[in-house]
Motif scaffolding. Structure first.
Motif, short mmCIF file in Angstrom:
data_model
loop_
_atom_site.label_atom_id
_atom_site.label_comp_id
_atom_site.label_asym_id
_atom_site.label_seq_id
_atom_site.Cartn_x
_atom_site.Cartn_y
_atom_site.Cartn_z
N SER A 89 0.85 -1.20 0.00
CA SER A 89 0.00 0.00 0.00
C SER A 89 0.88 1.24 0.00
O SER A 89 0.47 2.30 -0.48
N TYR A 97 1.82 4.54 -10.26
CA TYR A 97 1.62 3.13 -9.89
C TYR A 97 2.50 2.70 -8.73
O TYR A 97 2.58 1.52 -8.41
N GLY A 100 -0.47 2.69 -3.19
CA GLY A 100 -1.91 2.46 -3.16
C GLY A 100 -2.29 1.00 -3.26
O GLY A 100 -1.43 0.10 -3.27
N ASN A 101 -3.58 0.75 -3.36
CA ASN A 101 -4.10 -0.62 -3.36
C ASN A 101 -4.70 -1.03 -4.70
O ASN A 101 -5.57 -1.91 -4.74
N SER A 102 -4.24 -0.40 -5.77
CA SER A 102 -4.69 -0.87 -7.08
C SER A 102 -4.09 -2.24 -7.37
O SER A 102 -3.04 -2.60 -6.83
N ARG A 103 -4.75 -2.99 -8.21
CA ARG A 103 -4.21 -4.28 -8.63
C ARG A 103 -2.82 -4.11 -9.25
O ARG A 103 -1.90 -4.90 -8.98
N ASP A 131 -7.29 2.46 1.11
CA ASP A 131 -7.07 3.31 -0.06
C ASP A 131 -8.43 3.71 -0.59
O ASP A 131 -9.10 2.95 -1.30
N THR A 134 -9.32 3.46 -4.45
CA THR A 134 -9.46 2.19 -5.16
C THR A 134 -10.67 1.44 -4.61
O THR A 134 -10.80 1.28 -3.39
N GLU A 138 -11.87 -4.19 -5.91
CA GLU A 138 -10.61 -4.40 -6.62
C GLU A 138 -9.51 -4.83 -5.65
O GLU A 138 -8.69 -5.71 -5.97
N GLN A 139 -9.49 -4.24 -4.48
CA GLN A 139 -8.46 -4.57 -3.50
C GLN A 139 -8.55 -6.02 -3.07
O GLN A 139 -7.54 -6.75 -3.06
N THR A 142 -7.68 -8.58 -5.68
CA THR A 142 -6.24 -8.74 -5.85
C THR A 142 -5.68 -9.68 -4.80
O THR A 142 -4.82 -10.52 -5.09
#
Length: 324
Positions: A89, A97, A100-103, A131, A134, A138-139, A142
């Motif tokens: 995170s 990129y 954060g907690n994006s894939r 996050d 996001t 999605e989190q 992942t």
């Protein structure tokens, strides 16, 4: 490995057992720390039955250094006897990129962590913090993907609100990958999780591994005479001088009297107190030396409290004005 030195507790409703006292590598495993000292601490941990090692991608300094140090020192012959965790995170590199907690970020940062650790998988991967940018779907998707692809055995979250913890648990359950564990702060000076989070974890069957059970060293005898040179408070490292208040010191002095009557140090009493609740799976401690680690694990020799002792602790907190 001495499996008799301390008790092991089941993590939520899973089959995973964790030692009551685990080793966190937040401090003392960055660059600038002697490798021999780091190796000695890890070897002492094995001797004390510590099978759980908590790390994060950002731990250092510099970032990534704790994972790299552990990767260099850890004997691979023990891989099946230990639980190794990491988190993502945090800001790790420049650009959109890098945090954060994006894939996109989470899969990249875990792969970098595995490279630094020299491992094929970690036992637990945590979302280190929430996050808001996001979608939670999605989190957790992942996390599910990490488990299904063998990068991690279990999924966890850290520093999540009770509401988001419950929602993450529900979403993960629907995906078929249960939420194993939550990692929040908890200590005699920070009892916020007693409000609702522990109830959520109990209801969802999620374990609880707490960090900062010694409040960054405040719940020890180190600050009873003021702020010593070289301490975290003196250097402003994760503990600022303004937190070492007369009220806190008065409370710790009261704890010292109670601890002495129990045959414990202040730190041992504070760790045992955190473990008094069966919903707490394990407490994470750091260590600057093997001796300090051994002393902290000594908390497991006195885990029982009388009702009178617990009432005296609560009364001391109220009288000192530090009720959390």
């Amino acid at each position: 490995m001495d499996y008799e030195r301390q008790p092991y507790r089941r993590c939520g409703r899973s089959g995973l057992l964790l030692p009551a006292v685990s080793l966190g590598l937040w401090h003392n495993f960055g660059e600038g720390k002697p490798v021999d000292s780091q190796r000695a601490i890890l070897h002492k941990a094995f001797e004390l039955g510590i099978t759980h090692f908590d790390i994060a991608d950002r731990y250092g300094p510099p970032i990534g250094a704790a994972e790299s140090a552990f990767g260099r020192i850890f004997p691979r012959s023990l891989r099946d006897e230990v639980v190794i965790t990491t988190k993502g995170s945090n800001p790790m590199w420049d650009g959109p990129y890098g945090k954060g907690n994006s894939r996109k970020h989470l899969l990249a940062t875990l792969d970098r962590s595995l490279t630094r650790l020299g491992l094929d998988y970690v036992d637990i991967f945590y979302l280190h913090r929430e996050d808001a940018g996001t979608p939670l779907e999605e989190q957790v998707a992942t996390l599910d993907h990490m488990v299904r692809t063998g990068r991690a055995l279990y999924a966890g979250v850290s520093n999540f609100s009770p509401e988001h913890t419950a929602e993450a648990a529900r979403l993960l359950r629907d995906l078929g990958t249960p939420l194993l564990v939550h990692q929040p702060p908890y200590s005699l000076l920070d009892r916020r999780i007693e409000g609702s989070l522990l109830g959520v974890l109990e209801q969802e069957g999620v374990g609880c591994v707490v960090y900062s059970p010694l409040a960054q060293g405040l719940l020890t005898d180190r600050y009873l005479g003021g702020i010593p040179a070289g301490s975290r408070a003196a250097e402003g490292r994760f503990l600022t001088p303004d937190r070492v208040t007369p009220e806190v010191l008065a409370f710790v002095r009261s704890l010292a009297e109670l601890a002495s009557a129990r045959g414990q140090t202040v730190a041992q009493l504070a760790l045992a107190w955190a473990l008094r609740d069966p919903r707490i799976t394990s407490v994470l401690v750091g260590a600057s030396s093997p001796e300090q680690l051994e002393a902290n694990v000594g908390a497991v020799d006195g885990l029982e409290f009388t009702d009178e002792e617990l009432a005296a602790i609560d009364r001391a907190a109220k009288e000192a004005g530090v009720e959390a």
